[in-house]
Design an enzyme around this catalytic site. Structure first.
Site, PDB file in Angstrom:
ATOM      1  N   ASP A   1       0.819  -1.224   0.000  1.00 41.39           N
ATOM      2  CA  ASP A   1       0.000   0.000   0.000  1.00 41.39           C
ATOM      3  C   ASP A   1       0.846   1.264   0.000  1.00 41.39           C
ATOM      4  O   ASP A   1       0.672   2.148  -0.842  1.00 41.39           O
ATOM      5  CB  ASP A   1      -0.918   0.040   1.226  1.00 41.39           C
ATOM      6  CG  ASP A   1      -2.122  -0.888   1.080  1.00 41.39           C
ATOM      7  OD1 ASP A   1      -2.381  -1.355  -0.050  1.00 41.39           O
ATOM      8  OD2 ASP A   1      -2.792  -1.138   2.097  1.00 41.39           O
TER       9      ASP A   1
ATOM     10  N   ARG B   1       0.826   5.062  17.294  1.00 40.45           N
ATOM     11  CA  ARG B   1       0.374   6.077  16.329  1.00 40.45           C
ATOM     12  C   ARG B   1       0.743   7.519  16.682  1.00 40.45           C
ATOM     13  O   ARG B   1       1.217   8.256  15.817  1.00 40.45           O
ATOM     14  CB  ARG B   1      -1.130   5.944  16.042  1.00 40.45           C
ATOM     15  CG  ARG B   1      -1.571   4.653  15.308  1.00 40.45           C
ATOM     16  CD  ARG B   1      -0.539   4.081  14.417  1.00 40.45           C
ATOM     17  NE  ARG B   1      -1.001   3.020  13.538  1.00 40.45           N
ATOM     18  CZ  ARG B   1      -0.231   2.023  13.116  1.00 40.45           C
ATOM     19  NH1 ARG B   1       1.020   1.938  13.525  1.00 40.45           N
ATOM     20  NH2 ARG B   1      -0.684   1.119  12.292  1.00 40.45           N
TER      21      ARG B   1
ATOM     22  N   ASP C   1      -6.679   3.889  12.979  1.00 39.06           N
ATOM     23  CA  ASP C   1      -5.359   4.493  12.825  1.00 39.06           C
ATOM     24  C   ASP C   1      -5.401   5.862  12.146  1.00 39.06           C
ATOM     25  O   ASP C   1      -4.650   6.759  12.492  1.00 39.06           O
ATOM     26  CB  ASP C   1      -4.429   3.536  12.072  1.00 39.06           C
ATOM     27  CG  ASP C   1      -4.088   2.311  12.915  1.00 39.06           C
ATOM     28  OD1 ASP C   1      -4.045   2.456  14.149  1.00 39.06           O
ATOM     29  OD2 ASP C   1      -3.882   1.230  12.347  1.00 39.06           O
TER      30      ASP C   1
ATOM     31  N   SER D   1      -3.475  -8.978   7.371  1.00 40.57           N
ATOM     32  CA  SER D   1      -2.921  -7.643   7.505  1.00 40.57           C
ATOM     33  C   SER D   1      -2.328  -7.555   8.914  1.00 40.57           C
ATOM     34  O   SER D   1      -3.014  -7.788   9.908  1.00 40.57           O
ATOM     35  CB  SER D   1      -4.037  -6.616   7.307  1.00 40.57           C
ATOM     36  OG  SER D   1      -3.648  -5.393   7.867  1.00 40.57           O
TER      37      SER D   1
HETATM   38  N1  ARG Z   1      -7.780  -2.989  16.055  1.00 39.28           N
HETATM   39  C1  ARG Z   1      -6.491  -2.568  16.444  1.00 39.28           C
HETATM   40  C2  ARG Z   1      -6.470  -1.088  16.747  1.00 39.28           C
HETATM   41  O1  ARG Z   1      -7.328  -0.397  16.345  1.00 39.28           O
HETATM   42  C3  ARG Z   1      -5.425  -2.973  15.467  1.00 39.28           C
HETATM   43  C4  ARG Z   1      -5.261  -2.121  14.242  1.00 39.28           C
HETATM   44  C5  ARG Z   1      -4.214  -2.654  13.346  1.00 39.28           C
HETATM   45  N2  ARG Z   1      -3.789  -1.664  12.395  1.00 39.28           N
HETATM   46  C6  ARG Z   1      -3.279  -1.954  11.201  1.00 39.28           C
HETATM   47  N3  ARG Z   1      -2.949  -0.937  10.439  1.00 39.28           N
HETATM   48  N4  ARG Z   1      -3.123  -3.184  10.773  1.00 39.28           N
HETATM   49  O2  ARG Z   1      -5.611  -0.600  17.420  1.00 39.28           O
END
Ligand code: ARG
Length: 400
Positions: A14, A94, A123, A174
């Site tokens: 991506d 993040r 995110d 992912s």
């Molecule tokens: N559900 C989790 C969160 O919101 C994991 C997110 C994973 N993010 C990713 N870009 N694969 O913190």
């Protein structure tokens, strides 16, 4: 007009496509930033890939120590578990990524930052709220939210632009990982009724395949944070990495739960967080040894609020600092040692001690030889139950 864009680059498909897409769509120079937050990836290879895709400049930032001390440690003090289960591992990284993006953008006189988050997840919120809080003048570009490319179209675009496509041996997941945990999404995991297949996991063995002998680990805490493992002082990153592998080989730290995302979607989330699971369990137990009942019960509310704020992308909100002030005060006495028994997927606390222990064996013992005056309990019960008795009396005569 956007002329120079700083992109959060993971090295995956991506964000590799994003480099080319931003260059073409905006005619802009792209600068990439990759943070090492303990995701166990080859930063050098990622850097080379970025340069091959024609970026103006690439920043590889080793942020492991900063992540451990300034993000993971506060989460330990707050026993942070979103919805009682998820150690907010991705969420914690993040705001750190956002602050590095802003730092680089300012140094490089860029006018925008970009990220590869989708419009369905948390995110995007965490990164954008943090970037905007730090520098409201920076534009934020979230191409994946607008470009509406299918996976196939994306692969075609990648082919046309000479972007290497790694065929990952039938693993349709992912992944996001850092020191504090590994998140696994997509594929069969989107069916909450199906057990996650073994190939989803990398940091933990299946509990049934774990060793038949238990292993004990002792964790020493100072002011609420772990400082030594099995009697050996360790730097934060090293301590967390060691515990990830020790607990992981006993199958400890697999998490599978239903999660409420910020954008209102329920999702099934799977994680491997061996060190986080053990450390938080041990930390909670130690707190119960040294804090008063009033502190323990009140702090549970603060802790839940802390985890919620961090999950919800509000790391930069003053409320988080306010909560930290309370939490840090309570941690002054959270010193001591906790022993955990790791066995077939369980990390059970089996011993704890502290110079600040409030446990008094002379009060607690059921032996006759005690300092506790049992006679006072009668009066206590009389007053403790008074409101309940009064209410029930009314009920008995048909009122209330
Ligand atoms: N559900 C989790 C969160 O919101 C994991 C997110 C994973 N993010 C990713 N870009 N694969 O913190």
């Amino acid at each position: 007009m956007v002329k120079r864009i700083v992109l959060a680059y993971s090295g995956g498909l991506d964000t590799s496509v994003l480099i080319k897409w931003l260059q073409e769509k905006y005619g802009a120079e792209v600068i990439t930033v990759t943070l090492d937050v303990g995701q166990r990836e080859d930063l050098k290879a990622i850097e080379e890939k970025a340069y091959r895709l024609g970026v103006l400049k690439h920043y590889s930032i080793d942020a492991k120590d900063e992540f451990a001390r300034n993000y993971v440690f506060p989460a330990i003090k707050a026993n942070a578990l979103y919805e009682g289960k998820y150690p907010v591992s991705t969420a914690l990284s993040r705001p750190l990524i956002a602050s590095k993006l802003v730092e680089v953008a300012e140094r490089e006189h860029a006018d925008a930052v970009a990220h590869g988050c989708t419009g369905k997840g948390n995110d995007q919120v965490r990164i954008e709220v943090s970037v905007k809080a730090l520098n409201p003048n920076l534009k934020v570009i979230a191409p994946i939210r607008e470009w509406n490319m299918t996976r196939d179209a994306e692969i075609d675009f990648a082919r046309e632009h000479g972007i290497p496509i790694l065929v990952d041996k039938g693993k349709p997941y992912s992944i996001d990982q850092n020191l504090w945990g590994r998140s696994i999404e997509c594929g069969i995991l989107e069916h909450p009724d199906k057990e996650p297949p073994e190939d989803a996991f990398e940091w933990t063995v299946a509990p049934e395949k774990a060793p038949n002998e238990p292993e004990y680990v002792s964790i020493e805490f100072e002011s609420g944070v772990p400082v030594a493992l099995n009697g050996r002082s360790m730097e934060p990153v090293n301590l967390i990495e060691s515990l990830n592998s020790i607990a992981g080989r006993h199958g400890v730290g697999r998490i599978d739960h239903m999660e409420d995302r910020l954008v209102g979607i329920k999702s099934r989330e799977v994680y491997e967080c061996p060190a986080a699971t053990v450390i938080i369990e041990a930390h909670k137990d130690l707190e119960k040894l040294v804090l008063t009942r009033h502190e323990v019960l009140f702090k549970q509310h603060i802790d839940a609020e802390w985890a919620y704020l961090v999950y919800a992308g509000l790391w930069m909100d003053p409320l988080k600092e306010d909560l930290d002030a309370f939490i840090n005060k309570t941690q002054e006495r959270v010193n001591g040692e906790v022993r955990v028994k790791l066995f077939k997927g369980n990390g059970l606390v089996v011993g704890r001690s502290s110079p600040y222990s409030l446990y008094d064996i002379h009060l607690a013992t059921y032996n006759i030889d005690t300092t506790f005056n049992q006679a006072s309990s009668a009066g206590f019960i009389e007053l403790w139950g008074l409101p309940t008795r009064v209410a029930r009396a009314l009920k008995r005569i048909g009122k209330g």
